[in-house]
Design a protein around this motif. Structure first.
Motif, PDB file in Angstrom:
ATOM      1  N   ILE A 180       0.653  -1.029   0.191  1.00  0.00           N
ATOM      2  CA  ILE A 180       0.168   0.060   0.585  1.00  0.00           C
ATOM      3  C   ILE A 180       1.143   1.655   0.229  1.00  0.00           C
ATOM      4  CG2 ILE A 180      -2.045   1.163   0.912  1.00  0.00           C
ATOM      5  CD1 ILE A 180      -2.843  -1.476   2.181  1.00  0.00           C
ATOM      6  N   LEU A 181       1.731   1.630   1.036  1.00  0.00           N
ATOM      7  CA  LEU A 181       2.999   2.825   0.655  1.00  0.00           C
ATOM      8  C   LEU A 181       3.275   2.946  -0.296  1.00  0.00           C
ATOM      9  CD1 LEU A 181       4.584   2.332   4.420  1.00  0.00           C
ATOM     10  CD2 LEU A 181       1.900   3.292   3.672  1.00  0.00           C
ATOM     11  N   THR A 182       4.464   1.504  -0.817  1.00  0.00           N
ATOM     12  CA  THR A 182       4.702   1.782  -2.689  1.00  0.00           C
ATOM     13  C   THR A 182       3.739   2.309  -3.031  1.00  0.00           C
ATOM     14  OG1 THR A 182       6.029  -0.155  -1.485  1.00  0.00           O
ATOM     15  CG2 THR A 182       5.676   0.732  -3.872  1.00  0.00           C
ATOM     16  N   THR A 183       1.934   1.872  -2.671  1.00  0.00           N
ATOM     17  CA  THR A 183       1.928   2.203  -4.439  1.00  0.00           C
ATOM     18  C   THR A 183       1.203   3.973  -4.258  1.00  0.00           C
ATOM     19  OG1 THR A 183       0.127   0.436  -4.330  1.00  0.00           O
ATOM     20  CG2 THR A 183      -0.710   2.084  -5.221  1.00  0.00           C
ATOM     21  N   VAL A 184       1.050   4.070  -2.566  1.00  0.00           N
ATOM     22  CA  VAL A 184       1.199   5.760  -2.333  1.00  0.00           C
ATOM     23  C   VAL A 184       2.218   6.704  -2.823  1.00  0.00           C
ATOM     24  CG1 VAL A 184       0.787   7.345  -0.495  1.00  0.00           C
ATOM     25  CG2 VAL A 184      -0.562   5.555  -0.788  1.00  0.00           C
ATOM     26  N   GLY A 185       3.016   6.361  -2.284  1.00  0.00           N
ATOM     27  CA  GLY A 185       4.691   6.431  -2.803  1.00  0.00           C
ATOM     28  C   GLY A 185       5.136   7.194  -4.715  1.00  0.00           C
ATOM     29  N   ILE A 186       4.438   5.691  -5.233  1.00  0.00           N
ATOM     30  CA  ILE A 186       4.304   6.084  -6.687  1.00  0.00           C
ATOM     31  C   ILE A 186       3.472   6.854  -6.852  1.00  0.00           C
ATOM     32  CG2 ILE A 186       3.808   4.564  -8.517  1.00  0.00           C
ATOM     33  CD1 ILE A 186       4.368   2.672  -8.315  1.00  0.00           C
ATOM     34  N   VAL A 187       2.218   7.151  -6.457  1.00  0.00           N
ATOM     35  CA  VAL A 187       1.047   8.233  -6.451  1.00  0.00           C
ATOM     36  C   VAL A 187       1.467   9.425  -6.910  1.00  0.00           C
ATOM     37  CG1 VAL A 187      -0.813   8.722  -6.346  1.00  0.00           C
ATOM     38  CG2 VAL A 187      -1.025   6.688  -6.541  1.00  0.00           C
ATOM     39  N   PHE A 188       1.961   8.951  -5.302  1.00  0.00           N
ATOM     40  CA  PHE A 188       2.561  11.207  -5.088  1.00  0.00           C
ATOM     41  C   PHE A 188       3.426  11.828  -5.766  1.00  0.00           C
ATOM     42  CE2 PHE A 188      -0.515  10.384  -1.613  1.00  0.00           C
ATOM     43  CZ  PHE A 188      -1.037  11.802  -1.175  1.00  0.00           C
ATOM     44  N   SER A 189       4.569  10.335  -5.708  1.00  0.00           N
ATOM     45  CA  SER A 189       6.035  11.258  -6.399  1.00  0.00           C
ATOM     46  C   SER A 189       5.769  11.490  -7.936  1.00  0.00           C
ATOM     47  CB  SER A 189       6.828  10.131  -6.635  1.00  0.00           C
ATOM     48  OG  SER A 189       6.110   8.825  -7.268  1.00  0.00           O
ATOM     49  N   VAL A 190       4.666  10.849  -8.865  1.00  0.00           N
ATOM     50  CA  VAL A 190       4.149  11.850  -9.835  1.00  0.00           C
ATOM     51  C   VAL A 190       3.751  12.336 -10.056  1.00  0.00           C
ATOM     52  CG1 VAL A 190       2.473  10.634 -11.654  1.00  0.00           C
ATOM     53  CG2 VAL A 190       4.004   8.697 -10.889  1.00  0.00           C
ATOM     54  N   ILE A 191       2.381  12.662  -8.808  1.00  0.00           N
ATOM     55  CA  ILE A 191       1.223  14.206  -8.938  1.00  0.00           C
ATOM     56  C   ILE A 191       2.766  15.098  -8.826  1.00  0.00           C
ATOM     57  CG2 ILE A 191       0.471  15.184  -7.724  1.00  0.00           C
ATOM     58  CD1 ILE A 191      -1.626  12.435  -7.056  1.00  0.00           C
ATOM     59  N   PHE A 192       3.511  14.775  -7.332  1.00  0.00           N
ATOM     60  CA  PHE A 192       4.609  16.379  -7.524  1.00  0.00           C
ATOM     61  C   PHE A 192       5.195  16.568  -8.917  1.00  0.00           C
ATOM     62  CE2 PHE A 192       4.682  14.914  -2.584  1.00  0.00           C
ATOM     63  CZ  PHE A 192       3.028  15.421  -2.551  1.00  0.00           C
ATOM     64  N   GLU A 193       5.577  15.409  -9.529  1.00  0.00           N
ATOM     65  CA  GLU A 193       6.918  15.818 -10.194  1.00  0.00           C
ATOM     66  C   GLU A 193       5.221  16.566 -11.973  1.00  0.00           C
ATOM     67  OE1 GLU A 193       9.851  15.600 -10.971  1.00  0.00           O
ATOM     68  OE2 GLU A 193      10.256  14.658  -8.943  1.00  0.00           O
ATOM     69  N   SER A 194       4.575  15.460 -12.266  1.00  0.00           N
ATOM     70  CA  SER A 194       3.410  16.422 -12.526  1.00  0.00           C
ATOM     71  C   SER A 194       3.119  18.168 -12.242  1.00  0.00           C
ATOM     72  CB  SER A 194       2.034  15.258 -12.395  1.00  0.00           C
ATOM     73  OG  SER A 194       2.293  14.415 -13.356  1.00  0.00           O
ATOM     74  N   LEU A 195       3.130  17.952 -10.649  1.00  0.00           N
ATOM     75  CA  LEU A 195       2.818  19.820 -11.091  1.00  0.00           C
ATOM     76  C   LEU A 195       3.843  20.426 -11.128  1.00  0.00           C
ATOM     77  CD1 LEU A 195       1.186  19.327  -7.498  1.00  0.00           C
ATOM     78  CD2 LEU A 195       0.172  19.576  -9.487  1.00  0.00           C
ATOM     79  N   ARG A 196       5.052  19.949 -11.107  1.00  0.00           N
ATOM     80  CA  ARG A 196       6.190  20.998 -11.311  1.00  0.00           C
ATOM     81  C   ARG A 196       6.086  21.076 -13.076  1.00  0.00           C
ATOM     82  NH1 ARG A 196      11.823  17.669 -10.265  1.00  0.00           N
ATOM     83  NH2 ARG A 196      12.298  19.830 -11.264  1.00  0.00           N
ATOM     84  N   PHE A 197       5.953  20.142 -14.014  1.00  0.00           N
ATOM     85  CA  PHE A 197       5.750  20.375 -15.381  1.00  0.00           C
ATOM     86  C   PHE A 197       4.688  20.799 -15.739  1.00  0.00           C
ATOM     87  CE2 PHE A 197       3.110  18.823 -18.931  1.00  0.00           C
ATOM     88  CZ  PHE A 197       4.268  19.096 -19.837  1.00  0.00           C
ATOM     89  N   PHE A 198       3.234  20.671 -14.886  1.00  0.00           N
ATOM     90  CA  PHE A 198       1.738  22.070 -15.621  1.00  0.00           C
ATOM     91  C   PHE A 198       2.759  23.342 -14.676  1.00  0.00           C
ATOM     92  CE2 PHE A 198      -0.403  18.233 -14.803  1.00  0.00           C
ATOM     93  CZ  PHE A 198      -0.426  18.141 -16.172  1.00  0.00           C
TER      94      PHE A 198
END
Length: 469
Positions: A180-198
């Protein structure tokens, strides 16, 4: 002692602890009145408890040591370097540290190293040897000490089974939590980097843009200094190829599953089903070669002859969505057929017998009884096949190409989201440019689409399951 030898030694130590723990419980049972009936738990649990006391602390010490070992050693080595070297920027300091590690490992280095590099390499070898020895001594000492402690605690009234089950329950809970924590970590890492892109590319341009060209220039005065990041061509290609694959795989796989479960004899089933499942074990690169060297030329030449025969003029690309979709459909047939076959076989025979008793034919029973009962599992198999098709990369690269064309023509070259993610992250990349950060934004959009498909499938399953019940 290196890490592999240490782990092997710990495994042997665990086996020895289990043997002596079980043996002590057996000896206590033999010397007490009532024998094994006087023991609170079976001898197996006493041996397992002793092994757990021996193995878990030792393995935890080794794991923690390996996690922090490199960081601590690097800090010690950097502290020994001259002050001007320690004042270098992080990038250059990292190169110096890599040179020290290469020299310590006796790898080839360009030119004669600096004296401080040679001294640091010798110090690195010495510290590493001391670290490995300390890790081995601490881990083995702790394991043996706790094994002896657990061995002395063994008593007939000890509730060994409950203690062992608590440990395994904690281990299972930890594994589930890690997932579960791995999934949450993957999601948040993708979200944070996506916010930098946007922050660099407007969200509306990314979502509604019809042109994809993420090439960014190094200098602002170069041609193509601002890339185009419209995602519509990528999702169009993804949906086009996935739709072709599902059109091939779903009817073929479902009909195959119905035949194997309802019509085929046991002999035919024992031969055909393993042969179908072999398709799932073929590497995707092999499918890619087959698509690029066989299917794509066949579509190009056969399509050209057909259009010429009909008097039509239409260009057919050597790389096409049709070639990739057809081969991908063949690849995911086992996902539909095997899972659907298992689900159909799980339908109780009483339902079939009741339908036959009411006068229904076999085909009517399949359509009106078996398939509605097996619908949730069939939808799950189709969803799994769709996810596999959406996430496929190698076949698309080799058969459909890399061109981000906005088209619904299956005879033209297209690309998919996953292919572009791989393309953007290949090689040495700096994670500060929109070109590289676009890969995370693509991953986020793909995650949202997949999540929506899962929700839709669960809604369909819930609706028809309630209707059937």
């Amino acid at each position: 002692m290196n890490t592999s030898s240490l782990l092997l030694t710990i495994v042997v130590l665990i086996a020895v602890a289990y043997f002596f723990g079980r043996r002590r419980s057996v000896s206590l049972a033999d010397t007490s009145q009532g024998g094994y009936r006087n023991l609170n738990s079976l001898p197996f649990y006493y041996g397992t408890l002793t092994a757990l006391w021996c193995g878990i602390p030792a393995l935890l010490v080794v794991a923690l040591w390996l996690v922090f070992d490199n960081t601590i050693i690097d800090s010690l080595i950097l502290a020994q370097l001259p002050e001007p070297v320690r004042a270098l920027p992080d990038g250059e300091l990292g190169l110096v540290l890599n040179s020290i590690k290469n020299l310590a490992a006796e790898n080839m280095t360009a030119g004669d190293p600096e004296p401080y590099v040679v001294a640091a390499a010798d110090s690195l070898n010495r510290i590493t040897a001391i670290s490995q020895m300390a890790m081995a001594v601490l881990g083995l000492t702790l394991g043996m000490s706790l094994a002896v402690f657990s061995w002395f605690r063994i008593q007939p009234q000890q509730k060994a089974r409950l203690q062992v089950e608590k440990v395994f329950k904690f281990i299972l809970l930890s594994c589930a939590s890690i997932a579960i924590l791995t999934t949450v970590g993957i999601v948040f890492s993708v979200i944070f980097e996506s916010l930098r892109f946007f922050q660099a590319v407007p969200f509306t341009e990314f979502i509604f843009g019809t042109h994809w060209s993420p090439q960014m220039a190094i200098r602002a005065d170069q041609v193509g200094s601002s890339g185009a990041f419209g995602i519509i061509p990528l999702f169009t290609g993804t949906l086009l190829i996935s739709a072709i694959a599902l059109i091939v795989a779903v009817p073929t796989g479902l009909m195959t599953a119905i035949y194997l479960s309802e019509y085929a004899s046991s002999t035919v089933r024992s031969i055909v089903k393993p042969l179908l499942e072999v398709l799932a074990g073929i590497p995707t690169v092999v499918y890619g070669f087959f698509a690029a060297l066989t299917i794509a030329p066949l579509i190009r030449d056969g399509g050209a002859w057909t259009f010429e025969f009909l008097g039509l003029q239409m260009a057919i690309s050597s790389e096409s969505a049709l070639a990739a979709g057809l081969v991908m459909g063949v690849m995911i047939i086992p996902f539909v057929s095997s899972l659907s076959d298992d689900v159909i076989n799980a339908v109780p025979q009483a339902l079939r017998d009741g339908s036959f008793g009411l006068g229904a034919t076999r085909s009517e029973t399949i359509k009106q009884v078996v398939l509605p009962a097996a619908l949730p599992g069939i939808v799950g198999s189709v969803l799994l096949a769709a996810s596999r098709a959406i996430g496929e990369t190698m076949i698309v690269v080799m058969a459909a190409g890399l061109a981000a064309n906005l088209t619904a023509n299956p005879l033209e070259s297209v690309t998919t989201v996953t292919v572009q993610i791989v393309t953007l992250l290949v090689g040495d990349q700096e994670f500060d440019s929109p070109k590289t950060l676009a890969a995370f934004a693509l991953g986020l959009m793909l995650f949202i689409v997949t999540l929506a498909l899962n929700y839709l499938a669960l809604h369909v399953v819930k609706k028809y399951r309630e209707q059937y019940e």
